[in-house]
Design a protein around this motif. Structure first.
Motif, PDB file in Angstrom:
ATOM      1  N   LEU A  15       0.817  -1.208   0.000  1.00 55.13           N
ATOM      2  CA  LEU A  15       0.000   0.000   0.000  1.00 55.13           C
ATOM      3  C   LEU A  15       0.856   1.265   0.000  1.00 55.13           C
ATOM      4  O   LEU A  15       0.506   2.259  -0.641  1.00 55.13           O
ATOM      5  CB  LEU A  15      -0.951  -0.003   1.197  1.00 55.13           C
ATOM      6  CG  LEU A  15      -1.919   1.182   1.293  1.00 55.13           C
ATOM      7  CD1 LEU A  15      -2.807   1.292   0.054  1.00 55.13           C
ATOM      8  CD2 LEU A  15      -2.777   1.058   2.557  1.00 55.13           C
ATOM      9  N   THR A  16       1.971   1.228   0.690  1.00 48.73           N
ATOM     10  CA  THR A  16       2.864   2.393   0.695  1.00 48.73           C
ATOM     11  C   THR A  16       3.327   2.731  -0.718  1.00 48.73           C
ATOM     12  O   THR A  16       3.295   3.899  -1.138  1.00 48.73           O
ATOM     13  CB  THR A  16       4.088   2.129   1.586  1.00 48.73           C
ATOM     14  OG1 THR A  16       3.661   1.846   2.913  1.00 48.73           O
ATOM     15  CG2 THR A  16       5.018   3.333   1.603  1.00 48.73           C
ATOM     16  N   ARG A  41      -5.350  -9.581  -2.182  1.00 47.67           N
ATOM     17  CA  ARG A  41      -6.019  -8.275  -2.283  1.00 47.67           C
ATOM     18  C   ARG A  41      -6.352  -7.780  -0.873  1.00 47.67           C
ATOM     19  O   ARG A  41      -7.516  -7.593  -0.520  1.00 47.67           O
ATOM     20  CB  ARG A  41      -7.293  -8.392  -3.122  1.00 47.67           C
ATOM     21  CG  ARG A  41      -7.063  -8.775  -4.582  1.00 47.67           C
ATOM     22  CD  ARG A  41      -8.364  -9.103  -5.262  1.00 47.67           C
ATOM     23  NE  ARG A  41      -9.006 -10.265  -4.658  1.00 47.67           N
ATOM     24  CZ  ARG A  41     -10.228 -10.704  -4.988  1.00 47.67           C
ATOM     25  NH1 ARG A  41     -10.938 -10.063  -5.895  1.00 47.67           N
ATOM     26  NH2 ARG A  41     -10.727 -11.770  -4.398  1.00 47.67           N
ATOM     27  N   ASN A  42      -5.331  -7.588  -0.074  1.00 50.35           N
ATOM     28  CA  ASN A  42      -5.548  -7.171   1.324  1.00 50.35           C
ATOM     29  C   ASN A  42      -4.584  -6.050   1.693  1.00 50.35           C
ATOM     30  O   ASN A  42      -3.771  -6.178   2.601  1.00 50.35           O
ATOM     31  CB  ASN A  42      -5.426  -8.363   2.286  1.00 50.35           C
ATOM     32  CG  ASN A  42      -4.061  -9.022   2.254  1.00 50.35           C
ATOM     33  OD1 ASN A  42      -3.242  -8.738   1.392  1.00 50.35           O
ATOM     34  ND2 ASN A  42      -3.821  -9.894   3.199  1.00 50.35           N
ATOM     35  N   HIS A  43      -4.694  -4.950   0.977  1.00 52.28           N
ATOM     36  CA  HIS A  43      -3.818  -3.806   1.235  1.00 52.28           C
ATOM     37  C   HIS A  43      -4.108  -3.158   2.580  1.00 52.28           C
ATOM     38  O   HIS A  43      -3.271  -2.426   3.118  1.00 52.28           O
ATOM     39  CB  HIS A  43      -3.945  -2.798   0.092  1.00 52.28           C
ATOM     40  CG  HIS A  43      -3.411  -3.315  -1.205  1.00 52.28           C
ATOM     41  ND1 HIS A  43      -4.170  -3.428  -2.356  1.00 52.28           N
ATOM     42  CD2 HIS A  43      -2.182  -3.787  -1.532  1.00 52.28           C
ATOM     43  CE1 HIS A  43      -3.423  -3.927  -3.327  1.00 52.28           C
ATOM     44  NE2 HIS A  43      -2.214  -4.149  -2.855  1.00 52.28           N
ATOM     45  N   ILE A  44      -5.320  -3.360   3.109  1.00 53.44           N
ATOM     46  CA  ILE A  44      -5.617  -3.098   4.513  1.00 53.44           C
ATOM     47  C   ILE A  44      -5.906  -4.442   5.159  1.00 53.44           C
ATOM     48  O   ILE A  44      -6.769  -5.183   4.699  1.00 53.44           O
ATOM     49  CB  ILE A  44      -6.827  -2.150   4.680  1.00 53.44           C
ATOM     50  CG1 ILE A  44      -6.457  -0.742   4.233  1.00 53.44           C
ATOM     51  CG2 ILE A  44      -7.307  -2.118   6.127  1.00 53.44           C
ATOM     52  CD1 ILE A  44      -7.589   0.270   4.351  1.00 53.44           C
ATOM     53  N   ARG A  45      -5.191  -4.771   6.208  1.00 50.09           N
ATOM     54  CA  ARG A  45      -5.311  -6.098   6.830  1.00 50.09           C
ATOM     55  C   ARG A  45      -6.483  -6.099   7.806  1.00 50.09           C
ATOM     56  O   ARG A  45      -6.316  -6.071   9.032  1.00 50.09           O
ATOM     57  CB  ARG A  45      -3.996  -6.471   7.505  1.00 50.09           C
ATOM     58  CG  ARG A  45      -2.841  -6.505   6.507  1.00 50.09           C
ATOM     59  CD  ARG A  45      -1.501  -6.700   7.174  1.00 50.09           C
ATOM     60  NE  ARG A  45      -0.419  -6.488   6.206  1.00 50.09           N
ATOM     61  CZ  ARG A  45       0.574  -5.643   6.366  1.00 50.09           C
ATOM     62  NH1 ARG A  45       0.638  -4.891   7.464  1.00 50.09           N
ATOM     63  NH2 ARG A  45       1.504  -5.510   5.455  1.00 50.09           N
ATOM     64  N   ARG A  56      -0.450   2.331  10.753  1.00 51.44           N
ATOM     65  CA  ARG A  56       0.267   2.154   9.484  1.00 51.44           C
ATOM     66  C   ARG A  56      -0.526   2.754   8.327  1.00 51.44           C
ATOM     67  O   ARG A  56       0.005   3.545   7.535  1.00 51.44           O
ATOM     68  CB  ARG A  56       0.514   0.665   9.226  1.00 51.44           C
ATOM     69  CG  ARG A  56       1.271   0.378   7.922  1.00 51.44           C
ATOM     70  CD  ARG A  56       1.338  -1.114   7.629  1.00 51.44           C
ATOM     71  NE  ARG A  56       0.083  -1.626   7.101  1.00 51.44           N
ATOM     72  CZ  ARG A  56      -0.216  -1.686   5.802  1.00 51.44           C
ATOM     73  NH1 ARG A  56       0.657  -1.259   4.893  1.00 51.44           N
ATOM     74  NH2 ARG A  56      -1.372  -2.192   5.403  1.00 51.44           N
ATOM     75  N   VAL A  57      -1.789   2.379   8.224  1.00 47.38           N
ATOM     76  CA  VAL A  57      -2.612   2.850   7.112  1.00 47.38           C
ATOM     77  C   VAL A  57      -2.851   4.360   7.225  1.00 47.38           C
ATOM     78  O   VAL A  57      -2.750   5.096   6.235  1.00 47.38           O
ATOM     79  CB  VAL A  57      -3.943   2.079   7.057  1.00 47.38           C
ATOM     80  CG1 VAL A  57      -4.840   2.638   5.958  1.00 47.38           C
ATOM     81  CG2 VAL A  57      -3.679   0.590   6.827  1.00 47.38           C
ATOM     82  N   GLY A  58      -3.158   4.824   8.428  1.00 45.50           N
ATOM     83  CA  GLY A  58      -3.381   6.253   8.617  1.00 45.50           C
ATOM     84  C   GLY A  58      -2.177   7.082   8.241  1.00 45.50           C
ATOM     85  O   GLY A  58      -2.308   8.155   7.627  1.00 45.50           O
ATOM     86  N   ARG A  59      -0.996   6.590   8.568  1.00 43.50           N
ATOM     87  CA  ARG A  59       0.232   7.313   8.241  1.00 43.50           C
ATOM     88  C   ARG A  59       0.448   7.371   6.727  1.00 43.50           C
ATOM     89  O   ARG A  59       0.872   8.412   6.191  1.00 43.50           O
ATOM     90  CB  ARG A  59       1.426   6.642   8.918  1.00 43.50           C
ATOM     91  CG  ARG A  59       2.750   7.392   8.722  1.00 43.50           C
ATOM     92  CD  ARG A  59       3.835   6.802   9.601  1.00 43.50           C
ATOM     93  NE  ARG A  59       4.054   5.383   9.353  1.00 43.50           N
ATOM     94  CZ  ARG A  59       3.668   4.389  10.167  1.00 43.50           C
ATOM     95  NH1 ARG A  59       3.032   4.660  11.307  1.00 43.50           N
ATOM     96  NH2 ARG A  59       3.912   3.126   9.858  1.00 43.50           N
TER      97      ARG A  59
END
Length: 295
Positions: A15-16, A41-45, A56-59
């Motif tokens: 995702l980064t 297909r799990n870029h957000i776990r 992690r995702v928020g950053r």
């Protein structure tokens, strides 16, 4: 409106890296894939979403300046065996969306192929009533894509009971919103703009995918397509390489007051096969839509 894309087309990328590439190419939003492991297909776990994953995702979104428009998990919520597991994962997607300030979670209604359409609709009301109520308590809307999903039915009939305006009106009575995709309307002989215009207040997300009609094929196979393993009479393309009139579509969205995200859903077999080819396809879509979406 903002222009983004669905990350499921880049399953091999982190995702980064996706966010960095998207921002550097002018995209403004991402619709992020949230399928459970081991699906790639799990870029957000979502299935192991904790404070660390939330940070992690928020950053990633804070640093890239992108908008997280939706968490995507498109599976059959009415599957006769797996349905309860799908429903449970939709709830996990809602939890993650709420924690990240994401407004929508996208999924399918689906279908039990062993039941009539009428009985499926009754069952869907029982399934989605609690899901919509749960999402509402968390400040999240559940959006349904109008994909036909013929592959979910043994005879190739619609496997996702959300494919027509008639069914959209039924969905809206359950509190569901629409993730509107014109490509599937072209493949049903429905004019996208005619179908779109009355329902813009019920559209919470838009996907941009095109449909190319293959010359002469429908004269052999008919509207329902081939009974063999051969390809049918249309194929999905990135915006700009098919039959959708994007000027009319985006103009109708503007006129109707839609101000959300237009998210490219890349399912173009021509521009697939490697990260670079997928990115090229996304670039074609960007150049087709940028001046229409952003003015």
């Amino acid at each position: 409106m903002k222009l983004g894309f669905l990350t499921a087309c880049l399953p091999e990328s982190d995702l980064t890296d996706i966010a960095h590439w998207a921002a550097s190419r002018g995209f403004e939003a991402l619709e992020v894939a949230g399928w459970p492991s081991p699906d790639d297909r799990n870029h957000i776990r979502v299935d192991r979403f904790d404070d660390v994953e939330c940070s992690r995702v928020g950053r990633i979104f804070a640093e890239s300046g992108l908008t997280l428009s939706s968490i995507a998990y498109y599976e059959n919520n009415l599957h006769p065996e797996a349905g309860p597991q799908v429903n449970a994962h939709v709830r996990r997607c809602v939890d993650a969306a709420a924690a990240l300030g994401c407004p929508t979670v996208g999924t399918f209604v689906g279908r039990d192929p062993g039941l009539t359409v009428h009985d499926n609709l009754k069952r869907a009301a029982d399934v989605f009533g609690p899901l919509v109520e749960y999402a509402g308590r968390h400040g999240v809307e559940i959006v349904i894509e109008n994909c036909v999903m013929k592959s979910w039915h043994p005879d190739g009939y619609p496997g996702n009971l959300a494919y027509s305006p008639e069914l959209w009106e039924w969905m809206f009575t359950l509190g569901l919103k629409l993730n509107w995709d014109p490509s599937h309307l072209v493949a049903l002989g429905i004019d996208p703009v005619t179908a779109l215009t009355p329902y813009i207040p019920n559209i919470a997300h838009v996907q941009a995918k095109d449909t190319q009609i293959l010359a002469g094929k429908i004269d052999r196979y008919g509207f329902h397509g081939p009974i063999s393993g051969e390809k049918g009479w249309y194929r999905f393309r990135v915006p700009g390489l098919g039959q959708v009139d994007w000027t009319r579509v985006i103009d109708a969205l503007h006129e109707g007051g839609y101000d959300g995200v237009v998210s490219v859903e890349h399912e173009d077999a021509v521009w697939s096969g490697s990260t670079e080819r997928v990115q090229t396809g996304l670039g074609i879509a960007y150049r087709t839509l940028r001046h229409l979406v952003r003015g």
